[in-house]
Design an enzyme around this catalytic site. Structure first.
Site, mmCIF file in Angstrom:
data_model
loop_
_atom_site.group_PDB
_atom_site.id
_atom_site.type_symbol
_atom_site.label_atom_id
_atom_site.label_comp_id
_atom_site.label_asym_id
_atom_site.label_seq_id
_atom_site.Cartn_x
_atom_site.Cartn_y
_atom_site.Cartn_z
ATOM 1 C CE LYS A 31 46.289 59.786 5.912
ATOM 2 N NZ LYS A 31 47.150 58.632 6.034
ATOM 3 C CB THR A 32 52.930 60.614 5.738
ATOM 4 O OG1 THR A 32 51.973 59.598 5.476
ATOM 5 C CG2 THR A 32 54.204 59.985 6.272
ATOM 6 C CG ASP A 66 57.696 46.215 7.337
ATOM 7 O OD1 ASP A 66 57.140 45.963 6.268
ATOM 8 O OD2 ASP A 66 57.485 45.617 8.396
ATOM 9 N N PRO A 242 52.124 75.184 5.500
ATOM 10 C CG PRO A 242 54.380 75.747 5.630
ATOM 11 C CD PRO A 242 53.174 75.490 6.480
ATOM 12 C CE1 TYR A 293 13.123 53.900 43.091
ATOM 13 C CE2 TYR A 293 14.657 53.108 41.432
ATOM 14 C CZ TYR A 293 13.373 53.420 41.818
ATOM 15 O OH TYR A 293 12.336 53.261 40.935
ATOM 16 N N GLY A 388 7.651 55.321 31.070
ATOM 17 C CA GLY A 388 6.780 54.234 31.484
ATOM 18 C C GLY A 388 5.800 54.673 32.561
ATOM 19 C CB SER A 389 6.226 56.670 35.659
ATOM 20 O OG SER A 389 7.298 55.930 36.162
ATOM 21 C CE1 TYR A 421 8.876 50.812 40.707
ATOM 22 C CE2 TYR A 421 8.996 50.391 38.349
ATOM 23 C CZ TYR A 421 9.221 51.222 39.422
ATOM 24 O OH TYR A 421 9.769 52.460 39.233
ATOM 25 C CG ASP A 522 3.314 48.128 33.533
ATOM 26 O OD1 ASP A 522 4.035 48.154 32.523
ATOM 27 O OD2 ASP A 522 3.608 48.698 34.599
ATOM 28 C CE LYS A 551 11.295 49.282 32.537
ATOM 29 N NZ LYS A 551 12.429 49.905 33.196
HETATM 30 N N1 PMP Z 1 6.108 49.577 34.717
HETATM 31 C C1 PMP Z 1 7.020 48.593 34.771
HETATM 32 C C2 PMP Z 1 6.559 47.158 34.714
HETATM 33 C C3 PMP Z 1 8.368 48.888 34.884
HETATM 34 O O1 PMP Z 1 9.271 47.895 34.957
HETATM 35 C C4 PMP Z 1 8.762 50.244 34.913
HETATM 36 C C5 PMP Z 1 10.225 50.649 35.005
HETATM 37 N N2 PMP Z 1 11.038 49.823 35.720
HETATM 38 C C6 PMP Z 1 7.792 51.240 34.843
HETATM 39 C C7 PMP Z 1 6.473 50.867 34.736
HETATM 40 C C8 PMP Z 1 8.164 52.695 34.887
HETATM 41 O O2 PMP Z 1 8.801 53.108 33.735
HETATM 42 P P1 PMP Z 1 9.721 54.398 33.726
HETATM 43 O O3 PMP Z 1 10.894 54.097 34.602
HETATM 44 O O4 PMP Z 1 10.091 54.575 32.276
HETATM 45 O O5 PMP Z 1 8.915 55.531 34.242
#
Ligand code: PMP
Length: 706
Positions: A31-32, A66, A242, A293, A388-389, A421, A522, A551
């Site tokens: 290495k050196t 050193d 080499p 968004y 989550g959705s 939400y 939720d 999440k």
């Molecule tokens: N439900 C809640 C309470 C949330 O905070 C969120 C995401 N911010 C969701 C559902 C949706 O989850 P995802 O973004 O994974 O689809």
């Protein structure tokens, strides 16, 4: 956690470090000599390079030693006949220890401790101290990649802290393949870039020509390694050098000539510093990518992220930010958690994914069992979803199929509080707050749901039974049409970061029972400890009929969500041979389930309670001064969530810029500036997050004209 004392790129001024690591597959692989020859090749290519040993063992500290005993003379000899670079010695040694052993042991022997972050700081300090005389540092590690620096960290962590490309030097001979392939795997697992692999025979040429067998091995090793690198999609060159018996002037000339293409390559990397590469990434993003968004015409301000660790996000230009968001509630245990990474890697090696129709696997079964054990008693079956959705869509569909199973075919609507939400797919959007969820945009498409007042009684006020009046009224008026009530327990998240009294949930559960509607919690944001309870339902001691989580389920590593329901719900849905009509392609993805299992292991160690309580204390204290500032409507903290609610919508872009300038990552929206740091964030970092919020408000960065 390394966060508190990492390289602190956020506040770093001066030139970005330009360097490459040289590491070996073991000691004595050459290495050196390689580093010294490359130093020569670079200097011949016109690059002001210096060889640096961050740690040298087997040499007592002290300047004379050193110079005499470290590797410095080898480097010096390699460039002895070249014109010196003004202000730049050929080599430097940053820390010396007397014991010829692994750095952790050598340091301990001298009564010292080594830390990757401190060594990284030494290197940056050394670079800054050269005042621009050096264009590139060749950082020669001690021994191989996994040589320990201390109990937790090894050389790889130092490389990771600086995120530099690595030149791997391997001894070519019997056993080289095993050592080299293991080292390559270690580099890849750490996400470090291999700049080149150099093979040097283990025997010097003067020891006699290799016999036939040895010659075969020497010729095959590079072939095999090239094939393996190509198989892994790595285009780093494999150099065969080499091993010369005498390191005289001719030897250095020959080695440097062999390395000149590599030196040219490195010279080009010097010409494109990281700041420019980061700016380029953002402009390419603006040409091709759409952000959440956001407009694709008026382009949002962006920061390019390159690496992450603990509670830190490292930007492509080298700045390091303290994370205040846990990547939208998900990275609860911080980034790159070794347990989560280990689970991901070992599952990836076994089986990343198989379809879930007709097949099952241990990661999914174990996760379902463990989730149910943590959920309120009575929830008996888990359906895995991929976000989550989708988990919310699944919950809504479960409620509808449940009511159909019972012959209640008129119950097709959902009742939900304002300010909620639940996600961005159509069904989930229909139960989001009608104003902030922008229902008007999708008016013709969204199912029309029934809205009630948001739970008005604050979490920290005595419970007011009148806060249930609107729920009672809505259920009396529409009861027969309602399949289920859906809401986020205790904390309404993205719809307003509102904390309400748990007794509301107790009352609501009773009203739902009376009206024959299901109750859906939720817990996608609130689950896994964020509010101070494992699930927020525990604040009220209520078991919903259906519960969604996501999440932090995978500690923010991969997308996975789950919808659990009671045995009663499952049985009604499946009455008379019916089935539940949902089945995502990536349902119960084995990688995600394995990582989620490891995230549960971390939670089951039960440190999260103390950590979340610590976040709560630190944020209560740190955000309190904001209460007095003009434009602030409310300051509230619950568990690991801290909120500064403003009277008017804030200027997200200006605030983001102001926060990044202060070395923190906080992304406000609407009227809310909020923090939810990873659980193990050091208190000093939480204090810095809070101070950054206060400072941004004092500077007026939240104002529309900022
Ligand atoms: N439900 C809640 C309470 C949330 O905070 C969120 C995401 N911010 C969701 C559902 C949706 O989850 P995802 O973004 O994974 O689809």
């Amino acid at each position: 956690m390394r966060g508190a004392d990492s390289t602190g790129g956020a506040m770093r001024e001066g030139r970005p470090l330009c360097a490459v690591f040289v590491s070996g597959t073991g000691t004595d692989v050459g290495k050196t000599v390689f580093t010294a020859a490359l130093l020569r090749a670079l200097r011949l290519a016109g690059v002001a390079a210096q060889a640096v040993k961050p740690v040298q063992t087997g040499v007592p500290a002290g300047e004379e030693y050193d110079a005499l005993q470290a590797d410095a003379p080898v480097y010096t000899a390699a460039v002895a006949d070249l014109p010196p670079v003004p202000g730049l010695a050929p080599a430097a040694v940053l820390r010396c220890f007397s014991l010829p052993a692994s750095p952790h042991l050598a340091a301990a022997y001298d009564g010292k401790r080594l830390k990757a972050a401190e060594l990284a700081r030494d290197i940056l300090k050394h670079w800054d101290g050269l005042n621009g005389a050096a264009e590139l540092l060749l950082l020669e590690g001690a021994g191989g990649l996994c040589v320990p620096l201390n109990k937790r960290e090894d050389m790889l962590d130092l490389m990771d802290a600086l995120d530099l490309p690595v030149l791997l030097v391997s001894g070519n001979g019997l056993g080289a393949l095993n050592h080299t392939l293991l080292s390559l795997a270690a580099l890849r697992d750490k996400g470090l870039r291999l700049a080149a692999l150099a093979l040097i025979p283990t025997q010097p040429a003067a020891a006699g020509a290799p016999d036939e067998d040895e010659a075969r091995i020497l010729a095959d090793n590079p072939r095999m390694l090239r094939a393996r690198l190509a198989q892994a999609g790595c285009d780093a060159p494999v150099l065969e050098l080499p091993r010369l018996a005498r390191l005289d002037g001719a030897a250095w000339q020959r080695l440097a000539a062999e390395l000149s293409p590599l030196a040219e390559e490195l010279r080009r990397s010097v010409e494109c510093p990281r700041g420019e590469a980061a700016a380029d990434l953002v402009s390419r993003d603006h040409g091709a990518v759409w952000h959440p968004y956001a407009s694709a015409v008026e382009l949002p301000p962006l920061c390019a992220a390159r690496r992450s660790h603990d509670n830190r996000i490292v930007l492509a230009d080298g700045r390091e930010l303290i994370d205040g968001m846990s990547s939208w509630w998900a990275a609860a245990h911080g980034y790159n958690h070794p347990r989560l990474l280990a689970a991901l890697r070992s599952q990836a090696g076994r089986m990343p994914h198989v379809m879930f129709g007709g097949l099952t696997h241990a990661p999914a079964v174990e996760l379902a069992e463990r989730l149910l054990a943590h959920m309120p008693r009575g929830l008996e079956r888990v359906f895995f979803a991929d976000s989550g959705s989708v988990a919310v869509e699944v919950a809504l569909k479960m409620a509808l199929q449940y009511q159909q199973g019972r012959g209640e075919t008129r119950r097709t609507r959902f009742l939900t509080p304002r300010g909620g939400y639940h996600g961005d797919t159509l069904g989930a959007m229909s139960v989001c707050d009608p104003v902030t969820g922008m229902h008007s945009l999708f008016a013709g498409l969204l199912p029309r749901q029934i809205f009630m007042e948001r739970p008005s009684c604050r979490f920290d006020a005595p419970f007011d039974p009148a806060s249930l009046d609107d729920a009672r009224r809505a259920l009396e008026q529409h009861g027969k049409e309602i399949a289920a009530v859906i809401l986020e327990p205790v904390v309404q998240g993205a719809g307003g970061m509102w904390f309400y009294h748990p007794d509301y949930l107790r009352g609501l559960a009773e009203l739902c029972r009376g009206a024959g509607t299901l109750l859906i919690f939720d817990e996608i944001a609130t689950g896994f400890g964020r509010t101070g309870k494992f699930f927020a339902a525990e604040w009220a001691g209520v078991t919903p009929d259906i519960l969604c989580c996501g999440k932090a389920l995978t500690g923010g590593m991969l997308t996975l969500a789950a919808t659990a329901c009671t045995g009663d719900v499952a049985r009604e849905i499946c009455r008379e041979g019916r089935v539940f009509m949902h089945g995502p392609t990536f349902m119960a993805n084995a990688l995600a389930c394995a990582v989620a299992g490891a995230a549960l292991d971390i939670l089951d160690e039960n440190r999260w309670q103390g950590q979340v309580a610590g976040l709560e204390t630190a944020m209560r204290q740190g955000l309190e001064p904001c209460r007095q500032l003009p434009g602030v409507a409310d300051v509230r903290v619950l568990g690991g969530i801290g909120v500064v609610e403003m009277e008017q919508a804030v200027n997200t872009a200006a605030l983001q810029t102001c926060f990044v300038e202060q070395g923190v990552w906080i992304r406000p929206f609407n009227r809310l500036i909020y923090l939810m740091p990873p659980y193990p964030s050091p208190a000093t970092d939480v204090a810095r997050l809070c101070a950054a919020v206060e400072e941004a408000l004092r500077r007026g960065a939240h104002r529309a004209d900022a």
